[in-house]
Write a protein that holds these residues in place. Structure first.
Motif, PDB file in Angstrom:
ATOM      1  N   SER A  37       1.005  -1.110   0.115  1.00 47.11           N
ATOM      2  CA  SER A  37      -0.069   0.047   0.087  1.00 47.11           C
ATOM      3  C   SER A  37       0.835   1.168   0.171  1.00 47.11           C
ATOM      4  N   THR A  38       0.412   2.487  -0.563  1.00 45.14           N
ATOM      5  CA  THR A  38       0.903   3.577  -0.371  1.00 45.14           C
ATOM      6  C   THR A  38      -0.065   4.267   0.764  1.00 45.14           C
ATOM      7  N   LEU A  39       0.597   5.344   1.426  1.00 45.79           N
ATOM      8  CA  LEU A  39      -0.183   5.695   2.693  1.00 45.79           C
ATOM      9  C   LEU A  39       0.294   7.414   2.459  1.00 45.79           C
ATOM     10  N   ASN A  40      -1.019   8.140   2.837  1.00 47.60           N
ATOM     11  CA  ASN A  40      -0.914   9.512   3.158  1.00 47.60           C
ATOM     12  C   ASN A  40      -1.819   9.639   4.133  1.00 47.60           C
ATOM     13  N   SER A  41      -1.183  10.379   5.379  1.00 43.66           N
ATOM     14  CA  SER A  41      -1.956  10.904   6.451  1.00 43.66           C
ATOM     15  C   SER A  41      -1.781  12.368   6.921  1.00 43.66           C
ATOM     16  N   GLY A  42      -2.734  12.966   7.396  1.00 42.92           N
ATOM     17  CA  GLY A  42      -2.455  14.209   7.974  1.00 42.92           C
ATOM     18  C   GLY A  42      -3.372  14.918   9.097  1.00 42.92           C
ATOM     19  N   THR A  43      -2.968  16.122   9.383  1.00 41.10           N
ATOM     20  CA  THR A  43      -3.797  16.633  10.277  1.00 41.10           C
ATOM     21  C   THR A  43      -3.413  18.273  10.478  1.00 41.10           C
ATOM     22  N   THR A  44      -4.439  19.105  10.726  1.00 42.75           N
ATOM     23  CA  THR A  44      -4.233  20.339  10.977  1.00 42.75           C
ATOM     24  C   THR A  44      -3.949  21.078  12.302  1.00 42.75           C
ATOM     25  N   ASN A 187      -9.761  10.002  15.801  1.00 40.76           N
ATOM     26  CA  ASN A 187     -10.228  11.086  16.788  1.00 40.76           C
ATOM     27  C   ASN A 187      -9.216  11.045  17.884  1.00 40.76           C
ATOM     28  N   ASP A 188      -8.773  12.710  18.329  1.00 35.82           N
ATOM     29  CA  ASP A 188      -7.932  12.756  19.557  1.00 35.82           C
ATOM     30  C   ASP A 188      -6.843  11.727  19.911  1.00 35.82           C
ATOM     31  N   VAL A 189      -5.838  11.831  18.661  1.00 37.25           N
ATOM     32  CA  VAL A 189      -4.717  10.758  18.450  1.00 37.25           C
ATOM     33  C   VAL A 189      -3.745  10.992  19.758  1.00 37.25           C
ATOM     34  N   GLY A 190      -3.463   9.904  20.564  1.00 33.84           N
ATOM     35  CA  GLY A 190      -2.690  10.231  21.574  1.00 33.84           C
ATOM     36  C   GLY A 190      -3.179  11.025  22.995  1.00 33.84           C
ATOM     37  N   GLY A 191      -4.536  11.308  22.828  1.00 28.74           N
ATOM     38  CA  GLY A 191      -5.018  12.216  23.661  1.00 28.74           C
ATOM     39  C   GLY A 191      -4.589  13.576  23.663  1.00 28.74           C
ATOM     40  N   ASP A 195      -7.411  15.358  15.378  1.00 30.16           N
ATOM     41  CA  ASP A 195      -7.967  14.210  14.751  1.00 30.16           C
ATOM     42  C   ASP A 195      -6.782  13.823  13.653  1.00 30.16           C
ATOM     43  N   LEU A 196      -6.859  12.665  12.947  1.00 31.99           N
ATOM     44  CA  LEU A 196      -5.951  12.174  11.972  1.00 31.99           C
ATOM     45  C   LEU A 196      -6.816  11.748  10.730  1.00 31.99           C
TER      46      LEU A 196
END
Length: 209
Positions: A37-44, A187-191, A195-196
């Motif tokens: 797989s290719t992967l793209n993840s992001g947050t602001t 949601n709430d990644v790592g507290g 969100d991611l």
């Protein structure tokens, strides 16, 4: 779930347009295989995490401006599932495990992007637990899928959900090849309160027992 319903309706619309003479295949049974797989993840991140409202105003920026951070990479792993052919439609469930390798991280703000390449591979993983619904189009099986995901990044576990679509092709008697696109939400990644979102595009090969 509204997205999965839309995907299901789209697949069924395409299926309805297929020639009625298409010969069905028996998709019932267990299958196992691998995927790349290719992967793209992001947050602001909002600017208020870094500056006061006064400083933001002094620079002529808006409070709702943010710094977008993206992680790009790839993954590889294995999957195990079961399908039940109910005639025109095929239902199933699957569990998949993949190792994640992040290649680079980039931060974008007001049209400017900074990118840093990782020198070493990461040891992060993701587990998918899927339910699938597809249409028996002979040797082709277009399907939609939804489920739960658990990702481990830097020894931190986070749970999320995903939806997506894919297609499998019966290339030989018991050999399947195909592709799949999944959209994830954590949601709430790592507290952290952030969100991611993540998208994976996979090529798959499986053996049906």
């Amino acid at each position: 779930m509204k997205y999965s319903a839309f995907l299901l309706a789209s697949v069924m619309s395409v299926a309805a347009a297929l020639p009625a003479s298409a010969q069905s295949s028996d998709w019932t049974g267990f299958y196992a295989g691998g995927e790349l797989s290719t992967l793209n993840s992001g947050t602001t991140f909002p600017l208020t995490d870094f500056f006061t409202e006064g400083e933001i105003g002094d620079e002529g920026l808006e409070l709702d401006d943010g710094i977008k951070v993206d992680l790009d990479g790839n993954s590889y792993g294995a999957h195990l599932g079961y399908m039940y052919d109910a005639g025109n439609y095929v239902l199933g469930a699957e569990i998949a495990w993949s190792k994640l390798n992040f290649d680079e991280i980039s931060a974008s703000f007001q049209g400017t992007t900074f990118t840093e390449v990782f020198d070493t591979n990461t040891n992060d993983t993701i587990i998918h637990m899927k339910i699938r619904a597809g249409y028996d189009a002979g040797k082709f099986l277009p399907y939609v899928t939804v489920g739960a995901a658990r990702v481990e990044i830097s020894d931190q576990y986070d749970d999320g959900s995903f939806y997506g679509a894919g297609v499998a092709f019966l290339a030989a008697d018991n050999f399947l090849i195909g592709g799949e696109i999944l959209k994830h939400q954590f949601n709430d990644v790592g507290g952290s309160g952030y969100d991611l979102e993540a998208t994976t595009m996979s090529v798959r090969a499986s053996y049906k027992f």
